[in-house]
Scaffold this motif. Structure first.
Motif, short mmCIF file in Angstrom:
data_model
loop_
_atom_site.label_atom_id
_atom_site.label_comp_id
_atom_site.label_asym_id
_atom_site.label_seq_id
_atom_site.Cartn_x
_atom_site.Cartn_y
_atom_site.Cartn_z
N ALA A 145 12.73 -7.97 -3.78
CA ALA A 145 12.41 -8.00 -2.35
C ALA A 145 11.54 -6.80 -1.96
CB ALA A 145 13.70 -7.99 -1.52
N SER A 146 11.92 -5.62 -2.42
CA SER A 146 11.12 -4.44 -2.07
C SER A 146 9.77 -4.47 -2.78
CB SER A 146 11.88 -3.16 -2.40
OG SER A 146 12.20 -3.10 -3.77
N GLY A 147 9.72 -5.00 -3.99
CA GLY A 147 8.45 -5.14 -4.70
C GLY A 147 7.51 -6.12 -4.02
N SER A 148 8.06 -7.21 -3.53
CA SER A 148 7.25 -8.19 -2.80
C SER A 148 6.70 -7.59 -1.52
CB SER A 148 8.08 -9.43 -2.48
OG SER A 148 8.54 -10.04 -3.66
N CYS A 149 7.55 -6.88 -0.82
CA CYS A 149 7.13 -6.23 0.42
C CYS A 149 6.04 -5.19 0.14
CB CYS A 149 8.34 -5.60 1.10
SG CYS A 149 7.98 -4.84 2.68
N ALA A 150 6.23 -4.39 -0.90
CA ALA A 150 5.26 -3.36 -1.26
C ALA A 150 3.93 -3.99 -1.68
CB ALA A 150 5.81 -2.48 -2.38
N THR A 151 3.98 -5.08 -2.42
CA THR A 151 2.76 -5.77 -2.85
C THR A 151 2.01 -6.33 -1.65
OG1 THR A 151 3.80 -6.35 -4.95
CG2 THR A 151 1.85 -7.61 -4.31
N LEU A 152 2.73 -6.92 -0.73
CA LEU A 152 2.11 -7.46 0.49
C LEU A 152 1.44 -6.33 1.28
CD1 LEU A 152 1.65 -9.85 2.44
CD2 LEU A 152 3.83 -9.22 3.49
N LEU A 153 2.15 -5.22 1.45
CA LEU A 153 1.58 -4.10 2.21
C LEU A 153 0.40 -3.48 1.48
CD1 LEU A 153 4.86 -2.54 3.57
CD2 LEU A 153 3.00 -3.52 4.91
N TRP A 154 0.45 -3.43 0.15
CA TRP A 154 -0.68 -2.93 -0.62
C TRP A 154 -1.91 -3.80 -0.37
CZ3 TRP A 154 -3.27 -5.52 -4.57
CH2 TRP A 154 -4.22 -4.78 -5.24
N ALA A 155 -1.72 -5.12 -0.38
CA ALA A 155 -2.84 -6.04 -0.15
C ALA A 155 -3.39 -5.89 1.27
CB ALA A 155 -2.40 -7.48 -0.40
N VAL A 156 -2.52 -5.76 2.24
CA VAL A 156 -2.95 -5.57 3.63
C VAL A 156 -3.74 -4.28 3.76
CG1 VAL A 156 -2.12 -5.07 5.97
CG2 VAL A 156 -1.14 -6.97 4.67
N ARG A 157 -3.22 -3.21 3.17
CA ARG A 157 -3.91 -1.91 3.24
C ARG A 157 -5.27 -1.98 2.55
NH1 ARG A 157 -3.40 3.17 5.65
NH2 ARG A 157 -5.12 4.29 4.75
N ARG A 158 -5.32 -2.61 1.40
CA ARG A 158 -6.57 -2.72 0.65
C ARG A 158 -7.60 -3.53 1.44
NH1 ARG A 158 -7.94 -5.59 -4.83
NH2 ARG A 158 -9.70 -4.30 -5.44
N ARG A 159 -7.16 -4.63 2.03
CA ARG A 159 -8.07 -5.46 2.82
C ARG A 159 -8.57 -4.70 4.05
NH1 ARG A 159 -7.30 -11.62 4.83
NH2 ARG A 159 -9.04 -12.07 3.48
N ARG A 160 -7.67 -3.96 4.68
CA ARG A 160 -8.05 -3.19 5.86
C ARG A 160 -9.05 -2.09 5.50
NH1 ARG A 160 -3.96 0.15 9.82
NH2 ARG A 160 -5.59 1.21 10.95
N ASP A 161 -8.83 -1.42 4.38
CA ASP A 161 -9.73 -0.36 3.94
C ASP A 161 -11.10 -0.92 3.56
OD1 ASP A 161 -7.80 1.52 4.39
OD2 ASP A 161 -7.27 1.79 2.27
#
Length: 172
Positions: A145-161
């Motif tokens: 669960a925490s890995g999925s959440c972290a992966t999603l946030l990583w993708a959001v951050r990368r897309r935003r950057d």
């Protein structure tokens, strides 16, 4: 060590959420939350240098367990903050403290045989908070669960950057 990985992933997720909300927080600041999330587990040093060994070397009673309390975490956080330049200390203190609090909150949710968590407030209080009885430290689902959440946030951050960097480059 699924438990430590969960703490690190939750720290990453919290730090990334904070960096998405506050523009002045950079990836290094996310790492500070992760350091805070892992720091209460410094009591695992006992696996390398046992309490008995340290007590024998110094000739005094000794235990690593107080590092896994709020007071021990506050002391470790204070020592970490002293390693930083004075003008950055407040921010570092806040971010590491966020990670420490997330660690203790997750540990309070562990299933225990007694139904009570560890003495989080020791040596100030011996009171043991009722355990959340949500998961065991050996369960795999908190890591997933925490890995999925972290992966999603990583993708959001990368897309935003990447979107921000594209908007900054002038068109040809």
């Amino acid at each position: 060590m699924a438990d430590l990985l969960t703490h690190l992933l939750v720290g990453y997720s919290i730090g990334t959420l904070l960096s998405l909300r506050y523009e002045r927080l950079r990836p290094a600041h996310v790492s500070l939350v992760m350091v805070g999330a892992a720091s209460p587990d410094l009591n695992r040093i006992e696996l390398v240098a046992s309490d008995g060994f340290v007590a024998g070397v110094f000739g005094l009673p000794f235990s690593w367990e107080p590092l896994h309390t709020l007071v021990g975490s506050a002391l470790v956080t204070g020592l970490l903050v002293l390693l930083v330049a004075p003008d950055h200390r407040k921010r570092v203190l806040a971010l590491v403290a966020v990670g420490v609090v997330s660690h203790h909150l997750l540990d309070i949710l562990l299933i225990t045989p007694t139904g009570q968590s560890y003495a989080v407030f020791w040596p100030i209080l011996e009171y043991r908070i009722p355990s959340g009885d949500l998961y065991q430290s050996t369960d795999r689902w908190p890591v997933l669960a925490s890995g999925s959440c972290a992966t999603l946030l990583w993708a959001v951050r990368r897309r935003r950057d990447s979107a921000a960097s594209e908007s900054e480059t002038p068109p040809d």
